[in-house]
Write an enzyme that holds these catalytic residues in place. Structure first.
Site, short mmCIF file in Angstrom:
data_model
loop_
_atom_site.label_atom_id
_atom_site.label_comp_id
_atom_site.label_asym_id
_atom_site.label_seq_id
_atom_site.Cartn_x
_atom_site.Cartn_y
_atom_site.Cartn_z
CB CYS A 40 1.01 -24.51 32.16
SG CYS A 40 2.69 -24.33 32.68
CB CYS A 47 6.89 -19.21 35.29
SG CYS A 47 5.16 -19.54 34.96
#
Lengths: 186, 135
Positions: free
Chosen positions: B37, B107
């Protein structure tokens, strides 16, 4: 009886799995295959064949979207060769790149919080990011050629590294453009 | 948008944003990134060398809301722990606390990696300092 076409994108297009390819030739093949598999041409055929044509058209569109874009094309080839992007961890990103991206982001953040006077700096930041991206694309082109002349795993892993870098730079380009856009409307 | 309230809270009011002097011998710095990302996360700990307890933690993350919330929460979890306790923090604790959906689990992995990188950096620094004193 109509046979289903290959699901592998390069095979579907009748191409060798090369990373450098001729965009005009690809487009020509796409139009030919689109005509060949157009569902209208199958409307009088048995339902199984109509389904094959429908599936072929869907695959063809995905394949064309993937192959005509150099980055997507490379991602496709990497994934098929065991270098997918999803399973990576931090260790695959060189620390210098992270430092650089972090610093660029910090500088950009500072500019974004500034008043309209920082517009020229934002524009020059955009120029800088775009030139970084152009340099990365040049590197990719060269690596594509090495891959196509039998570069093997070393080249694939080098491409993986360059694509990772490109993704970070792409984010910076997007952020700086967002910042410029917000200022244009203000 | 499917962010949980806790993610939104940490995203809107991130705790411990900032940075410390990375040349300070008591500060460990971890810089990690997620290429899928394009996120980049910097996490720092300041350790009391006498007790081995983390007295302060700071972070700065460029990335999505879940990455910011994960690192914000990580700095809160770190304060008051010893460096060895910090190493045992698992990403699943962050996932549970923030109710992260499956697509955002990476994450929390990034935050765990950042903690480990910061502690490792501190340990390497303090080891080389000990050696220097001996030599």
């Amino acid at each position: 009886m109509t046979q289903a076409p290959p699901r592998e994108y390069f095979e579907f297009f009748g191409l060798a799995p090369a990373l450098s390819l001729d965009a005009a030739d690809l487009q020509k093949r796409f139009y030919e295959l689109s005509r060949k598999w157009h569902p209208d041409r199958f409307s009088a055929r048995p339902p199984e064949e109509q389904q094959i044509a429908l599936d072929a058209t869907a695959t063809l569109n995905d394949a064309y979207r993937t192959l005509r874009d150099p980055v997507r094309r490379a991602e496709y080839v990497l994934t098929r060769n065991g270098f997918p992007i999803g399973e990576q961890r931090t260790k695959d990103v060189p620390p210098e790149l992270l430092e650089e991206v972090f610093e660029l982001n910090m500088a950009l953040e500072e500019l974004r919080s500034g008043d309209s006077g920082v517009r020229p700096q934002l524009e020059s930041a955009r120029e800088h990011f775009l030139s970084l991206r152009a340099a990365v694309d040049g590197e990719l082109e060269e690596l594509f050629r090495s891959h196509d002349s039998g570069g093997g795993e070393t080249v694939l892993s080098a491409i993986r590294g360059v694509l990772n870098r490109r993704r970070y730079i792409e984010n910076l380009v997007r952020e700086v453009e967002k910042a410029l856009g917000a200022r244009a409307t203000a | 948008m499917a962010y949980s309230n806790k993610v939104l809270d940490h995203y809107n009011n991130p705790r411990n944003v900032g940075s410390m002097d990375k040349n300070d011998p008591d500060v460990g710095t971890g810089m990690v990134g997620a290429p899928e990302c394009g996120d980049v996360m910097k996490l720092q700990v300041k350790v009391n060398p006498a007790t081995g307890i983390i007295e302060d933690a700071k972070f700065k993350t460029f990335g999505c809301g879940s990455a910011i919330a994960s690192s914000s929460l990580a700095t809160e979890m770190l304060k008051g722990r010893t460096v060895d306790e910090a190493l045992s923090i698992k990403n699943t604790e962050i996932v549970n606390e923030l109710a992260l959906p499956p697509v955002k689990i990476h994450c929390s992995v990034l935050a765990e990696d950042a903690i480990k990188a910061a502690i490792t950096d501190y340990k390497e620094k303090s080891a080389s300092r000990t050696n220097a004193t001996v030599a």
